[in-house]
Design an enzyme around this catalytic site. Structure first.
Site, PDB file in Angstrom:
ATOM      1  N   SER A   7       1.056  -1.298   0.200  1.00 30.97           N
ATOM      2  CA  SER A   7       0.205  -0.553   0.317  1.00 30.97           C
ATOM      3  C   SER A   7       0.974   0.867  -0.021  1.00 30.97           C
ATOM      4  O   SER A   7       1.699   1.252   0.999  1.00 30.97           O
ATOM      5  CB  SER A   7      -1.089   0.058   0.949  1.00 30.97           C
ATOM      6  N   HIS A  32      -1.210  -1.665  -4.187  1.00 33.77           N
ATOM      7  CA  HIS A  32      -2.508  -0.732  -3.750  1.00 33.77           C
ATOM      8  C   HIS A  32      -2.324   0.532  -2.970  1.00 33.77           C
ATOM      9  O   HIS A  32      -2.112   0.757  -2.535  1.00 33.77           O
ATOM     10  CB  HIS A  32      -2.395  -1.748  -2.034  1.00 33.77           C
ATOM     11  N   ASP A  34      -4.491   3.175  -1.964  1.00 34.86           N
ATOM     12  CA  ASP A  34      -5.971   3.662  -1.165  1.00 34.86           C
ATOM     13  C   ASP A  34      -6.555   5.344  -1.759  1.00 34.86           C
ATOM     14  O   ASP A  34      -5.065   5.972  -1.198  1.00 34.86           O
ATOM     15  CB  ASP A  34      -5.985   3.733   0.660  1.00 34.86           C
ATOM     16  N   MET A  36      -8.560   8.351  -0.687  1.00 35.75           N
ATOM     17  CA  MET A  36      -9.763   8.345   0.167  1.00 35.75           C
ATOM     18  C   MET A  36     -10.019   9.702   0.049  1.00 35.75           C
ATOM     19  O   MET A  36      -9.256  11.039  -0.708  1.00 35.75           O
ATOM     20  CB  MET A  36      -8.849   8.507   2.663  1.00 35.75           C
ATOM     21  N   HIS A  65      -7.837   0.714  -3.978  1.00 31.73           N
ATOM     22  CA  HIS A  65      -8.894   0.636  -2.819  1.00 31.73           C
ATOM     23  C   HIS A  65      -9.740   1.902  -2.173  1.00 31.73           C
ATOM     24  O   HIS A  65      -9.232   2.608  -2.231  1.00 31.73           O
ATOM     25  CB  HIS A  65      -8.114   0.064  -1.857  1.00 31.73           C
ATOM     26  N   MET A  67     -12.157   4.564  -0.566  1.00 30.76           N
ATOM     27  CA  MET A  67     -12.547   4.785   0.179  1.00 30.76           C
ATOM     28  C   MET A  67     -13.334   5.876   0.127  1.00 30.76           C
ATOM     29  O   MET A  67     -13.026   7.766   1.033  1.00 30.76           O
ATOM     30  CB  MET A  67     -11.669   5.096   1.626  1.00 30.76           C
ATOM     31  N   MET A 136     -11.441  -5.785   5.538  1.00 28.05           N
ATOM     32  CA  MET A 136     -10.886  -4.967   6.588  1.00 28.05           C
ATOM     33  C   MET A 136     -10.154  -4.962   7.419  1.00 28.05           C
ATOM     34  O   MET A 136     -11.015  -5.931   8.326  1.00 28.05           O
ATOM     35  CB  MET A 136     -11.939  -3.471   6.396  1.00 28.05           C
ATOM     36  N   PHE A 142      -6.154   5.415   7.504  1.00 23.16           N
ATOM     37  CA  PHE A 142      -4.914   5.526   8.155  1.00 23.16           C
ATOM     38  C   PHE A 142      -3.845   3.962   8.192  1.00 23.16           C
ATOM     39  O   PHE A 142      -4.749   3.368   8.578  1.00 23.16           O
ATOM     40  CB  PHE A 142      -4.783   6.063   9.290  1.00 23.16           C
ATOM     41  N   ASP A 174      -6.235  -6.301   4.002  1.00 21.83           N
ATOM     42  CA  ASP A 174      -5.965  -5.365   4.791  1.00 21.83           C
ATOM     43  C   ASP A 174      -6.277  -4.565   5.909  1.00 21.83           C
ATOM     44  O   ASP A 174      -7.439  -4.271   6.595  1.00 21.83           O
ATOM     45  CB  ASP A 174      -6.627  -3.987   2.975  1.00 21.83           C
ATOM     46  N   GLY A 175      -5.514  -3.879   6.498  1.00 19.72           N
ATOM     47  CA  GLY A 175      -5.338  -2.893   7.720  1.00 19.72           C
ATOM     48  C   GLY A 175      -3.934  -4.261   8.679  1.00 19.72           C
ATOM     49  O   GLY A 175      -4.554  -4.796   8.653  1.00 19.72           O
TER      50      GLY A 175
HETATM   51  C1  DX5 Z   1      -6.817   1.852   5.908  1.00 18.04           C
HETATM   52  C2  DX5 Z   1      -5.525   1.267   4.184  1.00 18.04           C
HETATM   53  C3  DX5 Z   1      -4.674   0.349   4.251  1.00 18.04           C
HETATM   54  C4  DX5 Z   1      -3.376   0.547   4.862  1.00 18.04           C
HETATM   55  C5  DX5 Z   1      -2.684  -0.432   5.262  1.00 18.04           C
HETATM   56  O1  DX5 Z   1      -7.772   2.725   5.163  1.00 18.04           O
HETATM   57  O2  DX5 Z   1      -6.694   1.117   3.207  1.00 18.04           O
HETATM   58  O3  DX5 Z   1      -4.433  -0.016   2.224  1.00 18.04           O
HETATM   59  O4  DX5 Z   1      -2.492   1.696   3.721  1.00 18.04           O
HETATM   60  O5  DX5 Z   1      -1.802  -0.323   6.280  1.00 18.04           O
HETATM   61  P1  DX5 Z   1      -0.802  -0.869   7.069  1.00 18.04           P
HETATM   62  O6  DX5 Z   1      -0.725  -1.700   6.782  1.00 18.04           O
HETATM   63  O7  DX5 Z   1      -0.127   0.190   7.587  1.00 18.04           O
HETATM   64  O8  DX5 Z   1      -1.751  -0.805   8.215  1.00 18.04           O
HETATM   65 ZN    ZN Z   2      -6.605   0.338   1.461  1.00 19.10          ZN
END
Ligand code: DX5
Ligand code: ZN
Length: 215
Positions: A7, A32, A34, A36, A65, A67, A136, A142, A174-175
């Protein structure tokens, strides 16, 4: 073999091209990304322009992804920017079926992501239509949060539902993924691990070793 989807949320934006090239060379199958919006989640990151730029840097799978809320009005831009997989949170729009169809009609993979507060039973009518389901294991928003072990059962349930119904989605986690919980994810049926801070906080020289050990 389980796939690794680093990510870039945890990357130094000034070195994004170099990071993605390095992850590509060191065996990551997916990248990946993200997205947001400061509304579905309390953080703001990238738009489709980043996907478009990264498309020129790597031929690996761009695993986008979303969000964001609402979702539908942005789908076309993310398709046109060169995404290979677009995953969204179904509760963030009124008509998730229509969004899945828009993505699938463009011959890219459609995915849905399961927020920790969403139950499988609320969205299982979508499972036959998607190619990826992200479980998730943190509250979206974050990087660097702690892996929620109470979400692992969803990985197992999704694997069982897939087998019982002959569905063909990949299960991504993920996470908070790290060397301590990657095996738990794999043993419960995960196919893809999205990994942010655990990998990107390390020296690039060690990426290959870390990616291999996560597998
Ligand atoms: C969180 C994201 C994740 C994040 C994962 O909202 O969707 O993809 O980047 O990061 P880590 O591995 O640090 O939890
Ligand atoms: Zn993600």
């Amino acid at each position: 073999m389980i796939k690794i989807s680093p990510s870039i949320l945890s990357a130094d934006i000034l070195k994004l091209e170099e990071e993605v090239r390095c992850l590509d060379l060191n065996g990551a199958e997916y990248i990946h990304i993200d997205i947001m919006d400061g509304h579905y989640v309390p953080n703001i990151t990238f738009g489709p322009n980043i996907v478009k730029s990264l498309r020129k840097v790597t031929s690996k799978i761009l695993d986008v992804h979303l969000m964001i809320k609402p979702v539908k009005q942005y789908i076309k831009e993310f398709i046109d920017s060169g995404s290979d997989i677009i995953t969204f949170h179904p509760e963030a729009d009124d008509n998730p079926e229509e969004i899945i169809k828009m993505i699938s009609d463009s011959e890219i993979k459609a995915g849905i992501a399961i927020h920790p507060e969403v139950n499988i039973a609320d969205i299982d009518h979508l499972f036959s239509k998607v190619q990826q389901i992200i479980v998730m294991t943190v509250t979206p928003g974050f990087g660097g949060q702690k892996f929620m072990h109470d979400q692992v059962q969803k990985i197992k349930d999704l694997d069982e539902i897939r087998k019982n119904n002959n569905y063909n989605y990949e299960i991504a986690v993920d996470g908070g993924v790290n060397n301590e919980n990657a095996k738990i994810c794999k043993d419960n049926g995960a196919d893809v691990l999205a990994v942010g801070s655990y990998l990107l906080s390390q020296n690039q020289k060690n990426y290959n070793e870390i990616i291999n050990s996560l597998r």
